[in-house]
Design a protein around this motif. Structure first.
Motif, PDB file in Angstrom:
ATOM      1  N   GLY A 264      38.830 -20.981   0.383  1.00 38.89           N
ATOM      2  CA  GLY A 264      40.037 -20.582   1.105  1.00 38.89           C
ATOM      3  C   GLY A 264      40.863 -19.558   0.363  1.00 38.89           C
ATOM      4  N   ILE A 265      40.326 -18.990  -0.713  1.00 34.42           N
ATOM      5  CA  ILE A 265      41.029 -17.917  -1.439  1.00 34.42           C
ATOM      6  C   ILE A 265      40.681 -16.598  -0.762  1.00 34.42           C
ATOM      7  CG2 ILE A 265      41.272 -16.710  -3.647  1.00 34.42           C
ATOM      8  CD1 ILE A 265      40.551 -19.352  -5.022  1.00 34.42           C
ATOM      9  N   THR A 266      41.666 -16.017  -0.099  1.00 30.81           N
ATOM     10  CA  THR A 266      41.399 -14.870   0.774  1.00 30.81           C
ATOM     11  C   THR A 266      41.914 -13.544   0.221  1.00 30.81           C
ATOM     12  OG1 THR A 266      43.487 -15.225   1.958  1.00 30.81           O
ATOM     13  CG2 THR A 266      41.522 -16.345   2.806  1.00 30.81           C
ATOM     14  N   GLU A 267      42.722 -13.583  -0.827  1.00 33.58           N
ATOM     15  CA  GLU A 267      43.339 -12.342  -1.315  1.00 33.58           C
ATOM     16  C   GLU A 267      42.329 -11.250  -1.652  1.00 33.58           C
ATOM     17  OE1 GLU A 267      46.536 -15.402  -1.802  1.00 33.58           O
ATOM     18  OE2 GLU A 267      44.359 -15.312  -2.036  1.00 33.58           O
ATOM     19  N   PRO A 268      41.145 -11.562  -2.258  1.00 36.12           N
ATOM     20  CA  PRO A 268      40.195 -10.476  -2.538  1.00 36.12           C
ATOM     21  C   PRO A 268      39.766  -9.703  -1.293  1.00 36.12           C
ATOM     22  CG  PRO A 268      39.604 -12.427  -3.795  1.00 36.12           C
ATOM     23  CD  PRO A 268      40.702 -12.841  -2.853  1.00 36.12           C
ATOM     24  N   ILE A 269      39.605 -10.400  -0.171  1.00 41.32           N
ATOM     25  CA  ILE A 269      39.267  -9.687   1.069  1.00 41.32           C
ATOM     26  C   ILE A 269      40.481  -8.935   1.601  1.00 41.32           C
ATOM     27  CG2 ILE A 269      38.510  -9.905   3.465  1.00 41.32           C
ATOM     28  CD1 ILE A 269      36.935 -12.359   2.710  1.00 41.32           C
ATOM     29  N   GLU A 270      41.599  -9.631   1.678  1.00 41.63           N
ATOM     30  CA  GLU A 270      42.783  -9.045   2.313  1.00 41.63           C
ATOM     31  C   GLU A 270      43.279  -7.816   1.566  1.00 41.63           C
ATOM     32  OE1 GLU A 270      44.897 -12.884   4.404  1.00 41.63           O
ATOM     33  OE2 GLU A 270      44.694 -12.858   2.225  1.00 41.63           O
ATOM     34  N   TYR A 271      43.271  -7.866   0.243  1.00 43.09           N
ATOM     35  CA  TYR A 271      43.751  -6.724  -0.525  1.00 43.09           C
ATOM     36  C   TYR A 271      42.745  -5.575  -0.531  1.00 43.09           C
ATOM     37  CZ  TYR A 271      47.745  -9.402  -2.199  1.00 43.09           C
ATOM     38  OH  TYR A 271      48.916 -10.124  -2.274  1.00 43.09           O
ATOM     39  N   SER A 272      41.505  -5.831  -0.096  1.00 42.18           N
ATOM     40  CA  SER A 272      40.526  -4.745  -0.029  1.00 42.18           C
ATOM     41  C   SER A 272      40.838  -3.776   1.105  1.00 42.18           C
ATOM     42  CB  SER A 272      39.113  -5.312   0.131  1.00 42.18           C
ATOM     43  OG  SER A 272      38.925  -5.850   1.435  1.00 42.18           O
TER      44      SER A 272
ATOM     45  N   ALA B  50      44.281  -4.138   2.887  1.00 40.75           N
ATOM     46  CA  ALA B  50      45.694  -4.238   3.262  1.00 40.75           C
ATOM     47  C   ALA B  50      46.450  -2.938   3.063  1.00 40.75           C
ATOM     48  CB  ALA B  50      46.359  -5.362   2.465  1.00 40.75           C
ATOM     49  N   TYR B  51      46.270  -2.294   1.919  1.00 37.70           N
ATOM     50  CA  TYR B  51      47.032  -1.077   1.626  1.00 37.70           C
ATOM     51  C   TYR B  51      46.277   0.192   2.012  1.00 37.70           C
ATOM     52  CZ  TYR B  51      49.991  -4.309  -0.914  1.00 37.70           C
ATOM     53  OH  TYR B  51      50.822  -5.367  -1.233  1.00 37.70           O
ATOM     54  N   ILE B  52      44.959   0.072   2.146  1.00 39.97           N
ATOM     55  CA  ILE B  52      44.163   1.221   2.571  1.00 39.97           C
ATOM     56  C   ILE B  52      44.282   1.421   4.074  1.00 39.97           C
ATOM     57  CG2 ILE B  52      41.817   2.174   2.693  1.00 39.97           C
ATOM     58  CD1 ILE B  52      41.155   0.449   0.232  1.00 39.97           C
ATOM     59  N   ALA B  53      44.303   0.315   4.802  1.00 40.96           N
ATOM     60  CA  ALA B  53      44.336   0.367   6.267  1.00 40.96           C
ATOM     61  C   ALA B  53      45.366  -0.644   6.785  1.00 40.96           C
ATOM     62  CB  ALA B  53      42.955   0.073   6.833  1.00 40.96           C
ATOM     63  N   PRO B  54      46.654  -0.326   6.717  1.00 43.97           N
ATOM     64  CA  PRO B  54      47.695  -1.262   7.157  1.00 43.97           C
ATOM     65  C   PRO B  54      47.521  -1.730   8.603  1.00 43.97           C
ATOM     66  CG  PRO B  54      48.660   0.597   5.988  1.00 43.97           C
ATOM     67  CD  PRO B  54      47.222   0.928   6.200  1.00 43.97           C
ATOM     68  N   ALA B  55      46.927  -0.870   9.443  1.00 46.67           N
ATOM     69  CA  ALA B  55      46.726  -1.262  10.843  1.00 46.67           C
ATOM     70  C   ALA B  55      45.799  -2.470  10.935  1.00 46.67           C
ATOM     71  CB  ALA B  55      46.154  -0.098  11.644  1.00 46.67           C
ATOM     72  N   LEU B  56      44.781  -2.507  10.071  1.00 42.90           N
ATOM     73  CA  LEU B  56      43.883  -3.654  10.054  1.00 42.90           C
ATOM     74  C   LEU B  56      44.619  -4.915   9.622  1.00 42.90           C
ATOM     75  CD1 LEU B  56      40.545  -2.316   8.509  1.00 42.90           C
ATOM     76  CD2 LEU B  56      40.994  -2.947  10.884  1.00 42.90           C
ATOM     77  N   PHE B  57      45.504  -4.753   8.651  1.00 45.30           N
ATOM     78  CA  PHE B  57      46.232  -5.934   8.185  1.00 45.30           C
ATOM     79  C   PHE B  57      47.206  -6.425   9.259  1.00 45.30           C
ATOM     80  CE2 PHE B  57      48.998  -8.647   5.742  1.00 45.30           C
ATOM     81  CZ  PHE B  57      48.104  -9.253   4.861  1.00 45.30           C
TER      82      PHE B  57
END
Length: 430
Positions: free
Chosen positions: A327-335, A337-344
């Motif tokens: 359930g540790i999701t930060e490695p995916i989300e930060y891959s 989040a800042y490159i494609a804010p629309a995806l986040f």
């Protein structure tokens, strides 16, 4: 003019404030890391595991239940953990004396709060720390002003500030024994006393306001759960989602354990204690963390340039398994989040949708650490309709994969594996 003479630009106050909030969010992760141990111990002590409905080892079940309950105790265990964690995390170059000072301050604060029990509801009268019905000869534990985890966090912040301010202080020679680090616990003891006195006065209206807001979210049902999910993921971008989680997960609501009469607070402790109504603010994370985000990781890998696809497959498979199992999701989300804010933004909205759907379908599930396979399997016996998480998760996995693949390719987003060749080395190091 020389470089030395050039004026150093002053850091804007909002940068300092934002940095402090981020540091606070990271500090809260330290006590949260203790929760898996608490959850496992508590789960082993449930009746359907080692208790009467399971292996029948009642005494062993009591041992595990008491051990897990000590860490999940919303009046002492959890607040103390958060107090120590925040003190260590927020104090620059903290050491063992920082933790000692936090414990000293918190114990004084806790004892003063418990010196003033609240009035008992008639016909019961207060006798010692019990509300006693003289006619029926029944008694219940008295209640106290309980800032809970928030009080522990505040005591931790004060301890961190006091330690930074006074841990190098030197007193007059005849008081030299109390110099520096030995002085800080004495000051935090006095601070804990003052904080408790202020808490007795200030907490009732503040606590009522926070409870009313949380109750409003809860009363909205699936919609309230969805709002919480969107806000939780949105705040992850700035590292402050734990600030939102604290009250709702560890303090809001109450549940009385059958048989023992012990009252627990917070969505997570109530779920782990067997409350069938808990899980409103946790259930919907399971489909996202176990299925949807791993699917998003695969979409990112499939969208990579052909000559980099093998490399990105290895990276994304690793982080996808981490999300699915733990359930540790930060490695995916930060891959992304800042490159494609629309995806986040899509991810945040879909997380809210998952929260709303699971709660609307009557799924009640919870976790001690995060919504991965470990907690899913461990807490299956406590959950309501946990099997529904699998089809819901698979449906969200399809939606995530299709949306991420379409948005990445259509808008040519520079997700991992799609960067310009001259940026590959820097991105890989990051």
């Amino acid at each position: 003019m020389s470089t030395a003479d050039a004026a150093i630009p002053e850091t804007p106050w909002w940068h300092t404030f934002y940095g402090g909030l981020q540091k606070m969010g990271r500090s809260l992760q330290l006590p949260v890391a203790v929760l898996p141990a608490a959850g496992i111990l508590n789960r082993l002590g449930q009746p359907d595991v080692f208790g009467a409905d399971g292996l029948g080892w009642d005494n062993l079940a009591k041992v595990f239940a008491a051990a897990g309950g000590a860490l999940l105790d919303s009046s002492l265990g959890l607040p103390l953990l958060f107090c120590i964690g925040v003190a260590i995390g927020m104090a620059k170059k903290a050491d063992g004396s920082t933790a000692l000072a936090a414990v000293v301050g918190f114990l004084v604060y806790y004892a003063v709060l418990h010196a003033f029990p609240q009035k008992c509801t008639p016909p019961t009268v207060l006798l010692g720390n019990q509300c006693v019905d003289v006619k029926s000869l029944k008694a219940a534990a008295a209640s106290y002003q309980n800032p809970g985890v928030l009080g522990g966090i505040l005591m931790g912040l004060l301890t961190a500030w006091l330690w930074v301010r006074f841990h190098r202080t030197r007193l007059v020679d005849w008081l030299g024994f109390f110099n520096g680090r030995r002085l800080v616990p004495m000051i935090t003891a006095l601070t804990g006393l003052i904080l408790a006195c202020l808490g007795l006065w200030v907490w009732p209206p503040v606590g009522h306001g926070l409870t009313s807001f949380s109750q409003w979210l809860s009363d909205l049902g699936a919609i309230g759960s969805g709002i919480f999910g969107v806000a939780n993921r949105a705040l992850l971008l700035v590292g402050m989602h734990q600030l939102l989680n604290t009250f709702v997960w560890f303090q809001f609501g109450d549940y009385t354990k059958p048989g023992t009469g012990e009252v627990v607070h917070g969505d997570i402790p109530r779920f782990l204690a067997g409350d069938p109504t808990a899980g409103q603010f946790t259930s919907g994370f399971f489909p996202i963390m176990m299925f949807a985000l791993p699917a998003a990781a695969m979409a990112i890998a499939h969208s990579a340039k052909p000559h980099r696809r093998k490399e990105i497959y290895g990276l994304m498979t690793s982080v996808a398994l981490t999300s699915f199992v733990t359930g540790i999701t930060e490695p995916i989300e930060y891959s992304f989040a800042y490159i494609a804010p629309a995806l986040f933004a899509l991810h945040a909205l879909l997380t809210g949708a998952s929260m709303a759907v699971t709660w609307g379908l009557g799924v009640h599930d919870g976790f001690s650490f995060s919504a991965g396979l470990i907690d899913y399997g461990l807490n299956w016996g406590l959950a309501t309709k946990p099997w529904l998480i699998i089809p819901i998760g698979l449906a969200f996995a399809v939606v995530y994969y299709a949306l991420f693949r379409f948005v990445i390719v259509h808008f040519n987003l520079k997700t991992p594996g799609r960067e310009d060749d001259d940026q590959v080395e820097d991105v890989t190091k990051a």
